[in-house]
Write a protein that holds these residues in place. Structure first.
Motif, short mmCIF file in Angstrom:
data_model
loop_
_atom_site.label_atom_id
_atom_site.label_comp_id
_atom_site.label_asym_id
_atom_site.label_seq_id
_atom_site.Cartn_x
_atom_site.Cartn_y
_atom_site.Cartn_z
N UNK A 119 10.03 9.47 -10.13
CA UNK A 119 9.36 9.50 -8.83
C UNK A 119 7.92 9.06 -9.05
N UNK A 120 7.50 8.06 -8.30
CA UNK A 120 6.19 7.46 -8.51
C UNK A 120 5.15 7.98 -7.54
N UNK A 121 3.93 8.09 -8.04
CA UNK A 121 2.78 8.36 -7.20
C UNK A 121 2.28 7.09 -6.56
N UNK A 122 1.27 7.19 -5.69
CA UNK A 122 0.75 6.02 -4.97
C UNK A 122 -0.10 5.11 -5.83
N UNK A 123 -0.53 5.61 -6.99
CA UNK A 123 -1.32 4.78 -7.90
C UNK A 123 -2.82 4.94 -7.70
N UNK A 124 -3.55 4.59 -8.74
CA UNK A 124 -5.01 4.49 -8.69
C UNK A 124 -5.37 3.03 -8.95
N UNK A 125 -6.06 2.44 -7.99
CA UNK A 125 -6.49 1.04 -8.17
C UNK A 125 -7.86 1.04 -8.84
N UNK A 142 0.81 -1.23 0.00
CA UNK A 142 0.00 0.00 0.00
C UNK A 142 0.84 1.28 0.00
N UNK A 143 2.06 1.16 -0.49
CA UNK A 143 2.91 2.34 -0.63
C UNK A 143 3.44 2.42 -2.05
N UNK A 144 3.93 3.58 -2.41
CA UNK A 144 4.44 3.79 -3.76
C UNK A 144 5.81 3.16 -3.95
N UNK A 145 6.24 3.09 -5.19
CA UNK A 145 7.56 2.58 -5.52
C UNK A 145 8.63 3.57 -5.07
N UNK A 146 9.67 3.03 -4.45
CA UNK A 146 10.77 3.87 -3.96
C UNK A 146 12.08 3.39 -4.56
N UNK A 147 12.90 4.32 -5.04
CA UNK A 147 14.18 3.95 -5.62
C UNK A 147 15.17 3.55 -4.54
N UNK A 148 15.78 2.36 -4.70
CA UNK A 148 16.84 1.92 -3.80
C UNK A 148 18.21 2.37 -4.29
N UNK A 149 18.46 2.17 -5.58
CA UNK A 149 19.76 2.54 -6.15
C UNK A 149 19.67 2.50 -7.67
N UNK A 150 20.69 3.09 -8.31
CA UNK A 150 20.71 3.07 -9.77
C UNK A 150 22.13 3.01 -10.29
N UNK A 151 22.30 2.43 -11.47
CA UNK A 151 23.56 2.38 -12.20
C UNK A 151 23.37 3.09 -13.54
N UNK A 152 24.31 4.03 -13.81
CA UNK A 152 24.18 4.77 -15.07
C UNK A 152 25.53 4.89 -15.78
N UNK A 153 26.39 3.89 -15.68
CA UNK A 153 27.66 3.78 -16.40
C UNK A 153 28.84 4.40 -15.67
N UNK A 154 28.70 4.65 -14.41
CA UNK A 154 29.85 5.07 -13.61
C UNK A 154 30.40 3.83 -12.91
N UNK A 155 30.61 3.89 -11.61
CA UNK A 155 31.14 2.75 -10.87
C UNK A 155 30.21 1.55 -10.97
N UNK A 156 30.79 0.37 -11.14
CA UNK A 156 29.96 -0.82 -11.33
C UNK A 156 29.35 -1.33 -10.02
#
Lengths: 114, 115
Positions: free
Chosen positions: B105-111, A41-55
């Motif tokens: 950046x993501x929103x909470x969504x619409x179900x 019941x929560x939104x997606x959250x970014x943990x980390x990303x790779x964009x061609x710098x350190x592997x």
């Protein structure tokens, strides 16, 4: 075309033990790779990303991932699991030439046992 | 600061009804994306805007799906004559540029549930 395969749909670990979430990708160009986490019941959250710098990329909450071009892999690890790590994790690829649209893997659900 | 917001959070529609889903991106963000997440699956790309221009709509599953962003800020995803297979969570995301590897950046969504 880009694609992502998450090799495990479910992973169960004990609190305090290491976590490994496996991801393989396919990309025609030089990709950017991400790990996102989705708590219930929560939104997606970014943990980390790779964009061609350190592997070796370090993210939030003690997570890190290593980009291995020869193996087309981007596995996510954490040395010691916490109860709050229970969630769904998505490995994601994007290509700038494709407008940066994200292609998600099927997800890995992590269960942390006390 | 305020993140991406979406409304309504939940929508129940009878089959055949039209629905409109709203996304308010982070202020000033150039890029806006819509994704569809079916139950138990990862999100799938629907469409992409850079400012008011819709640059990619290759992921829209049928011509019943339509998206707009007329002033380059708020976006609306409209689904006409809803079908049961349209039931999913619809996610909106924004990013401040269009560069390589920019975070979305993501929103909470619409179900959406179609009966």
């Amino acid at each position: 075309a880009q694609s992502v395969t998450q090799l495990d749909s479910h992973v169960s670990v004990s609190e305090g033990t290491p976590v490994l979430l496996r991801c393989n990708y396919s990309s025609s160009y030089s990709p950017s790779l991400f790990w996102y986490v989705q708590h219930p019941n929560k939104g997606l959250q970014l943990l980390l990303k790779y964009t061609s710098a350190a592997t070796l990329v370090k993210g939030i909450n003690g997570f890190e991932a290593e980009f291995k071009k020869s193996e087309t892999s981007f596995h996510l690890t954490k040395p010691s699991a916490h109860m709050s790590d229970a969630a769904e994790y998505f490995c994601v690829v994007s290509e700038w030439a494709a407008g940066n649209k994200l292609t998600f893997g099927g997800g890995t659900r992590v269960l942390v046992k006390p | 600061g305020a993140g991406v917001s979406q409304s309504p959070r939940y929508k129940v529609a009878k089959r055949g009804q039209d629905v409109a889903l709203r996304c308010d991106p982070i202020s000033g963000h150039v890029s806006l994306f819509w994704y569809q997440q079916a139950l138990g699956q990862g999100p799938e790309f629907l469409t992409y805007f850079q400012n008011e221009a819709q640059l990619d709509k290759s992921g829209l599953p049928s011509d019943r799906f339509f998206a707009e962003r007329p002033e380059g800020s708020v976006s609306t995803l409209k689904i006409q004559r809803t079908q049961q297979e349209d039931s999913a969570v619809y996610l909106c995301a924004s990013s401040d540029r269009a560069g390589k590897g920019d975070e979305q950046f993501f929103g909470p969504g619409t179900r959406l549930t179609v009966l």
